[in-house]
Design an enzyme around this catalytic site. Sequence first.
Site, PDB file in Angstrom:
ATOM      1  N   ARG A  69       0.647   6.686  -5.311  1.00  0.00           N
ATOM      2  CA  ARG A  69       1.937   6.817  -5.973  1.00  0.00           C
ATOM      3  C   ARG A  69       1.694   7.032  -7.463  1.00  0.00           C
ATOM      4  O   ARG A  69       0.721   6.536  -8.015  1.00  0.00           O
ATOM      5  CB  ARG A  69       2.774   5.549  -5.786  1.00  0.00           C
ATOM      6  CG  ARG A  69       3.369   5.398  -4.406  1.00  0.00           C
ATOM      7  CD  ARG A  69       4.301   4.201  -4.341  1.00  0.00           C
ATOM      8  NE  ARG A  69       3.628   2.938  -4.466  1.00  0.00           N
ATOM      9  CZ  ARG A  69       3.597   2.192  -5.557  1.00  0.00           C
ATOM     10  NH1 ARG A  69       4.233   2.576  -6.652  1.00  0.00           N
ATOM     11  NH2 ARG A  69       2.942   1.056  -5.580  1.00  0.00           N
ATOM     12  N   TYR A 197       0.985  13.181  -1.227  1.00  0.00           N
ATOM     13  CA  TYR A 197       0.553  11.820  -0.879  1.00  0.00           C
ATOM     14  C   TYR A 197       1.736  10.955  -0.401  1.00  0.00           C
ATOM     15  O   TYR A 197       2.810  10.960  -1.033  1.00  0.00           O
ATOM     16  CB  TYR A 197      -0.135  11.134  -2.078  1.00  0.00           C
ATOM     17  CG  TYR A 197      -0.304   9.658  -1.804  1.00  0.00           C
ATOM     18  CD1 TYR A 197      -1.332   9.212  -0.970  1.00  0.00           C
ATOM     19  CD2 TYR A 197       0.618   8.731  -2.265  1.00  0.00           C
ATOM     20  CE1 TYR A 197      -1.438   7.885  -0.636  1.00  0.00           C
ATOM     21  CE2 TYR A 197       0.519   7.390  -1.934  1.00  0.00           C
ATOM     22  CZ  TYR A 197      -0.509   6.974  -1.123  1.00  0.00           C
ATOM     23  OH  TYR A 197      -0.597   5.655  -0.763  1.00  0.00           O
ATOM     24  N   LYS A 206       9.569   4.357  -0.107  1.00  0.00           N
ATOM     25  CA  LYS A 206       9.830   3.756  -1.421  1.00  0.00           C
ATOM     26  C   LYS A 206      11.059   4.374  -2.094  1.00  0.00           C
ATOM     27  O   LYS A 206      11.852   3.679  -2.720  1.00  0.00           O
ATOM     28  CB  LYS A 206       8.609   3.923  -2.327  1.00  0.00           C
ATOM     29  CG  LYS A 206       7.320   3.348  -1.761  1.00  0.00           C
ATOM     30  CD  LYS A 206       7.414   1.878  -1.491  1.00  0.00           C
ATOM     31  CE  LYS A 206       6.057   1.306  -1.104  1.00  0.00           C
ATOM     32  NZ  LYS A 206       6.139  -0.130  -0.798  1.00  0.00           N
ATOM     33  N   HIS A 226      11.174  -5.423  -1.472  1.00  0.00           N
ATOM     34  CA  HIS A 226       9.796  -5.067  -1.116  1.00  0.00           C
ATOM     35  C   HIS A 226       9.161  -6.283  -0.425  1.00  0.00           C
ATOM     36  O   HIS A 226       8.348  -6.989  -1.016  1.00  0.00           O
ATOM     37  CB  HIS A 226       9.054  -4.718  -2.420  1.00  0.00           C
ATOM     38  CG  HIS A 226       7.724  -4.065  -2.230  1.00  0.00           C
ATOM     39  ND1 HIS A 226       6.791  -3.996  -3.241  1.00  0.00           N
ATOM     40  CD2 HIS A 226       7.152  -3.455  -1.166  1.00  0.00           C
ATOM     41  CE1 HIS A 226       5.718  -3.365  -2.803  1.00  0.00           C
ATOM     42  NE2 HIS A 226       5.903  -3.027  -1.552  1.00  0.00           N
ATOM     43  N   SER A 248       2.000  -4.653  -4.498  1.00  0.00           N
ATOM     44  CA  SER A 248       1.259  -3.745  -3.623  1.00  0.00           C
ATOM     45  C   SER A 248      -0.201  -4.175  -3.555  1.00  0.00           C
ATOM     46  O   SER A 248      -0.773  -4.609  -4.553  1.00  0.00           O
ATOM     47  CB  SER A 248       1.335  -2.321  -4.173  1.00  0.00           C
ATOM     48  OG  SER A 248       2.678  -1.910  -4.250  1.00  0.00           O
ATOM     49  N   CYS A 250      -1.610  -6.707  -2.109  1.00  0.00           N
ATOM     50  CA  CYS A 250      -1.886  -8.149  -2.195  1.00  0.00           C
ATOM     51  C   CYS A 250      -1.809  -8.807  -0.818  1.00  0.00           C
ATOM     52  O   CYS A 250      -1.667 -10.021  -0.717  1.00  0.00           O
ATOM     53  CB  CYS A 250      -0.914  -8.839  -3.148  1.00  0.00           C
ATOM     54  SG  CYS A 250      -1.449  -8.783  -4.857  1.00  0.00           S
ATOM     55  N   ASP A 277       6.627  -4.298   4.877  1.00  0.00           N
ATOM     56  CA  ASP A 277       6.751  -3.743   3.523  1.00  0.00           C
ATOM     57  C   ASP A 277       8.161  -3.812   2.939  1.00  0.00           C
ATOM     58  O   ASP A 277       8.306  -4.028   1.747  1.00  0.00           O
ATOM     59  CB  ASP A 277       6.280  -2.280   3.542  1.00  0.00           C
ATOM     60  CG  ASP A 277       5.986  -1.739   2.145  1.00  0.00           C
ATOM     61  OD1 ASP A 277       5.367  -2.458   1.351  1.00  0.00           O
ATOM     62  OD2 ASP A 277       6.393  -0.598   1.852  1.00  0.00           O
ATOM     63  N   ARG A 378      -5.240   5.339   3.916  1.00  0.00           N
ATOM     64  CA  ARG A 378      -4.148   4.721   4.680  1.00  0.00           C
ATOM     65  C   ARG A 378      -4.214   5.021   6.168  1.00  0.00           C
ATOM     66  O   ARG A 378      -4.830   5.997   6.596  1.00  0.00           O
ATOM     67  CB  ARG A 378      -2.811   5.275   4.157  1.00  0.00           C
ATOM     68  CG  ARG A 378      -2.541   5.001   2.694  1.00  0.00           C
ATOM     69  CD  ARG A 378      -2.029   3.625   2.492  1.00  0.00           C
ATOM     70  NE  ARG A 378      -1.824   3.261   1.109  1.00  0.00           N
ATOM     71  CZ  ARG A 378      -0.862   2.432   0.693  1.00  0.00           C
ATOM     72  NH1 ARG A 378      -0.034   1.899   1.555  1.00  0.00           N
ATOM     73  NH2 ARG A 378      -0.756   2.123  -0.579  1.00  0.00           N
ATOM     74  N   GLY A 505      -5.569 -16.030   8.144  1.00  0.00           N
ATOM     75  CA  GLY A 505      -4.830 -16.813   9.137  1.00  0.00           C
ATOM     76  C   GLY A 505      -4.520 -18.225   8.659  1.00  0.00           C
ATOM     77  O   GLY A 505      -3.511 -18.828   9.053  1.00  0.00           O
ATOM     78  N   ASN A 507      -3.387 -19.141   6.015  1.00  0.00           N
ATOM     79  CA  ASN A 507      -2.139 -19.193   5.238  1.00  0.00           C
ATOM     80  C   ASN A 507      -0.982 -19.755   6.064  1.00  0.00           C
ATOM     81  O   ASN A 507       0.014 -20.222   5.520  1.00  0.00           O
ATOM     82  CB  ASN A 507      -1.774 -17.792   4.723  1.00  0.00           C
ATOM     83  CG  ASN A 507      -2.779 -17.315   3.683  1.00  0.00           C
ATOM     84  OD1 ASN A 507      -3.436 -18.124   3.034  1.00  0.00           O
ATOM     85  ND2 ASN A 507      -2.911 -16.002   3.546  1.00  0.00           N
TER      86      ASN A 507
HETATM   87  C1  OXD Z   1       2.906   0.218  -1.845  1.00  0.00           C
HETATM   88  C2  OXD Z   1       2.887   0.625  -0.425  1.00  0.00           C
HETATM   89  O1  OXD Z   1       2.317   0.915  -2.678  1.00  0.00           O
HETATM   90  O2  OXD Z   1       3.458  -0.104   0.395  1.00  0.00           O
HETATM   91  O3  OXD Z   1       3.514  -0.817  -2.137  1.00  0.00           O
HETATM   92  O4  OXD Z   1       2.332   1.686  -0.106  1.00  0.00           O
HETATM   93 MN    MN Z   2       4.606  -1.627  -0.508  1.00  0.00          MN
END
Ligand code: OXD
Ligand code: MN
Length: 598
Positions: A69, A197, A206, A226, A248, A250, A277, A378, A505, A507
């Site tokens: 992005r 992309y 998004k 998000h 993103s 994380c 997401d 991805r 896991g 978490n």
């Molecule tokens: C992001 C995605 O960049 O979900 O947050 O691709």
């Molecule tokens: Mn995202």
Amino acid sequence: MTTNKYVLSWIDEMASMTRPKEIVWIDGSEEQAEALRKEACSTGELTKLNEELLPNCYLHRTAVNDVARVEGRTYICTPTKEEAGNINNWMAPDEMYAKLKKLYNGAMKDRTMYVIPYSMGVVGSPFAKYGIELTDSIYVVLNMLIMTRVGTAVLKALGDSPDYIKGLHAKADLDEENRYITHFPQDNTIMSVNSGYGGNVLLGKKCFALRIASYLGRKEGWMAEHMLILGLEYPNGEIKYITAAFPSACGKTNLAMLIPPEVFRKKGYKVWCVGDDIAWLRVNKEDGKLYAVNPENGFFGVAPGTNEKSNPNALATTKRDTIFTNVVLNTDNNTVWWEGLDNNPPEHAIDWRGNAWDYRTYDKANKLATAGAHPNSRFTALAKNCPCISSEFNSLTGVPVSAIIFGGRRAKTAPLVYQSFNWRHGTFVGSIMASETTAAAAGAIGVVRRDPMAMRPFVGYNMGDYWQHWLDMGNRPDFTNKPLIFHVNWFRTDDEGNFIWPGYGENMRVLLWILDRCAGKVDAVKTAIGYLPKPEDINIEGLDDVTPDTMKDLLSVDVPAWTADVENIKEFYAQVGDHVPAAMYEELNALTARLAKE
Ligand code: OXD
Ligand code: MN
């Protein structure tokens, strides 16, 4: 396929500008999709992978200058700059339309324009919103067929209504200097040019489901966030739902598909994924609860680091019907590979740039130049292929949310988990969300990037007004049964920089405390930043590396670090500008006062 005059006249207008050689409507059928896959393979746009090992899977490589992005080239084009706010790039609509017109002029010459009618949400559900994306990319069509619900049913549901989101995408020359991802919230319009992309061109994700939808949500009294959505099932069969926002990359996809630690699995605990997401959230007037749907139909997940340990469910999801983008091609067996998949990189391979690749040349210190898969490579995979997909995935009305979690990557400042005092304080906690840059990224380590509600790149209007919308939602008289709001940090480190919480896991142990709080089953310690667990209330059964001392560390509030953070928050609020609600400053002052007393 439709007689909707609003749709037809807009397509005419876009076609007379971009001048495609033909226009093809996407009907959502498997026959048409298969024909397009074949065509894309014949031109090299896709490579078909090993049908036995990876049925119906394909590889695509983007241009090397087009791998992520582009926040710097993403615009919110509201009539005034103030409406877009200081955090977004802004350009006046007329000026942007004029600029784009030149770039789109004849951009589809000798190409086909595909018309993709799609729905975000289950077609016909009260949550669903419809869009039409025009694109000259088969890759986009095939990704949209996975990520959204596409086809004639959408046009039927739309009927004669003008109420749809217009999206125009043209690859043009993939020219970075003229790449624009633009949003016209007042016109329900998205225009994207010079990129191929995912996040820039799959306009349902998004661009629509977050930027335009957040704008619509404010206008119509709901929220586009998000956030992942998961259901945690107890041994007695009861399921509680949680949404969580992390910046993103994380680990949202990992948490959404979490596999409980063995001790819990044996007792009958399970986690079900509703989304990884995006969450659309509405207050249900009948029970006063917040209900969430995932408007997407698939996952556009980061490949590197996905493996049997980090996320076996995601890995299983990618074993069929998947499009891989910018990963390594194993030329011995026509399968794919990426860094962090396993310890067996292919002997003979082609990297994401399309060059022969020898894994022995990989240098951790110089990842970007030497990795076989791009760090942002991805997989686009169908949600229905996920082993832990929730039975509520296609629910028309969504799932009731018990807890909202915010999270960031902080070495010291944030404890493993804390609970906000109430919705308003929870909104403040979301507004100060942040992550520190890691050694993996170029530049200084430990630089804080504020990413409110993980929405920094995705709010389609002024960030200050967005926080006000959170507050307004909280003040609704019909919102009587609010979720509690928490903050987690899986990334706390010791003085040597080692992570002290195992994550993944494990978490789930934190999720259980969170849900116990929601059910009023467990006490907590009131601190300057919020309610923290008593160390003994996080179940560490079967978790040998976390000693009670480590748990104390994980649950301590580092007052000097927080005091320093307050200065950084003030700077960020100043940057957001004068739309920051007074209530947020009141929360900030209250936090400062509580810290001073510690
Ligand atoms: C992001 C995605 O960049 O979900 O947050 O691709
Ligand atoms: Mn995202």
